[in-house]
Design a protein around this motif. Structure first.
Motif, mmCIF file in Angstrom:
data_model
loop_
_atom_site.group_PDB
_atom_site.id
_atom_site.type_symbol
_atom_site.label_atom_id
_atom_site.label_comp_id
_atom_site.label_asym_id
_atom_site.label_seq_id
_atom_site.Cartn_x
_atom_site.Cartn_y
_atom_site.Cartn_z
ATOM 1 N N ASN A 40 36.829 48.180 43.468
ATOM 2 C CA ASN A 40 35.546 48.186 44.176
ATOM 3 C C ASN A 40 35.717 48.747 45.582
ATOM 4 O O ASN A 40 36.841 48.850 46.082
ATOM 5 C CB ASN A 40 35.001 46.755 44.270
ATOM 6 C CG ASN A 40 34.730 46.140 42.916
ATOM 7 O OD1 ASN A 40 34.370 46.829 41.957
ATOM 8 N ND2 ASN A 40 34.901 44.832 42.815
ATOM 9 N N GLN A 83 40.138 46.488 38.149
ATOM 10 C CA GLN A 83 38.795 46.652 38.687
ATOM 11 C C GLN A 83 38.922 47.101 40.128
ATOM 12 O O GLN A 83 39.556 46.415 40.936
ATOM 13 C CB GLN A 83 38.017 45.334 38.607
ATOM 14 C CG GLN A 83 36.630 45.403 39.214
ATOM 15 C CD GLN A 83 35.694 46.293 38.419
ATOM 16 O OE1 GLN A 83 35.673 46.250 37.197
ATOM 17 N NE2 GLN A 83 34.907 47.109 39.120
ATOM 18 N N TYR A 98 43.876 45.619 32.873
ATOM 19 C CA TYR A 98 42.746 46.200 33.582
ATOM 20 C C TYR A 98 43.009 46.279 35.076
ATOM 21 O O TYR A 98 43.832 45.541 35.619
ATOM 22 C CB TYR A 98 41.481 45.342 33.371
ATOM 23 C CG TYR A 98 41.108 45.130 31.935
ATOM 24 C CD1 TYR A 98 41.442 43.952 31.282
ATOM 25 C CD2 TYR A 98 40.426 46.106 31.218
ATOM 26 C CE1 TYR A 98 41.109 43.742 29.956
ATOM 27 C CE2 TYR A 98 40.084 45.899 29.886
ATOM 28 C CZ TYR A 98 40.436 44.712 29.263
ATOM 29 O OH TYR A 98 40.105 44.524 27.944
ATOM 30 N N SER A 110 32.621 51.975 42.418
ATOM 31 C CA SER A 110 33.565 51.164 41.634
ATOM 32 C C SER A 110 33.989 51.893 40.373
ATOM 33 O O SER A 110 33.243 52.722 39.834
ATOM 34 C CB SER A 110 32.910 49.829 41.234
ATOM 35 O OG SER A 110 32.558 49.065 42.350
ATOM 36 N N ARG A 164 36.552 50.845 36.696
ATOM 37 C CA ARG A 164 37.406 49.890 36.006
ATOM 38 C C ARG A 164 38.357 50.661 35.112
ATOM 39 O O ARG A 164 37.938 51.352 34.179
ATOM 40 C CB ARG A 164 36.587 48.923 35.158
ATOM 41 C CG ARG A 164 37.422 47.779 34.574
ATOM 42 C CD ARG A 164 36.659 47.057 33.502
ATOM 43 N NE ARG A 164 37.245 45.757 33.183
ATOM 44 C CZ ARG A 164 37.067 45.140 32.029
ATOM 45 N NH1 ARG A 164 36.319 45.677 31.083
ATOM 46 N NH2 ARG A 164 37.620 43.961 31.812
ATOM 47 N N SER A 186 41.466 50.802 32.370
ATOM 48 C CA SER A 186 42.046 50.036 31.270
ATOM 49 C C SER A 186 43.374 50.648 30.875
ATOM 50 O O SER A 186 43.579 51.850 31.039
ATOM 51 C CB SER A 186 41.113 50.034 30.058
ATOM 52 O OG SER A 186 39.878 49.430 30.351
#
Length: 123
Positions: free
Chosen positions: A84, A82, A80, A17, A19, A21
């Motif tokens: 996965n 995210q 953002y 994963s 994340r 920004s």
């Protein structure tokens, strides 16, 4: 003039994963729909995900549905992504973009783009 700066990219193994920004400065993005795009080597830039200015609706390309989540914090002027269950085919430079103030949904035109952040997924 809004400046967008992406961060959070890197090298990750398949299944991992990250994340991302996107921090905005020089102006507010709270009135704008926002989106993430990506461009892999030798390929055209492609849409990844979008979110409405209020954050109440989202839109994703089919290949990332269920794996990626777009979100925003308007009070922080930040977007953002995210990511996965990353796959090797997710390897690309990821860009955030601020849509034009016509509020078309999903957005079709963008006023501002970031410089991009590299995401590399090793298999």
């Amino acid at each position: 003039q809004v400046q967008l700066v992406e961060s959070g990219g890197g090298l990750v193994q398949a299944g991992g994963s990250l994340r991302l920004s996107c921090a905005a400065s020089g102006g507010t993005i709270r009135s704008r729909h926002m989106a993430w795009f990506r461009q892999a080597p030798g390929k055209e830039r492609e849409f990844v995900a979008a979110i409405t200015n209020g954050g109440f609706d989202t839109n994703y390309r089919d290949s990332v549905k269920g794996r990626f989540t777009i979100s925003r914090e308007n009070i922080k002027n930040t977007l953002y992504l995210q990511m996965n269950a990353l796959k090797s085919e997710d390897t690309a430079v990821y860009y955030c973009a601020a849509a034009t103030l016509d509020w078309t949904w999903p957005p079709m035109k963008y006023d501002y783009w970031g410089q991009g952040t590299q995401v590399t997924v090793s298999s």
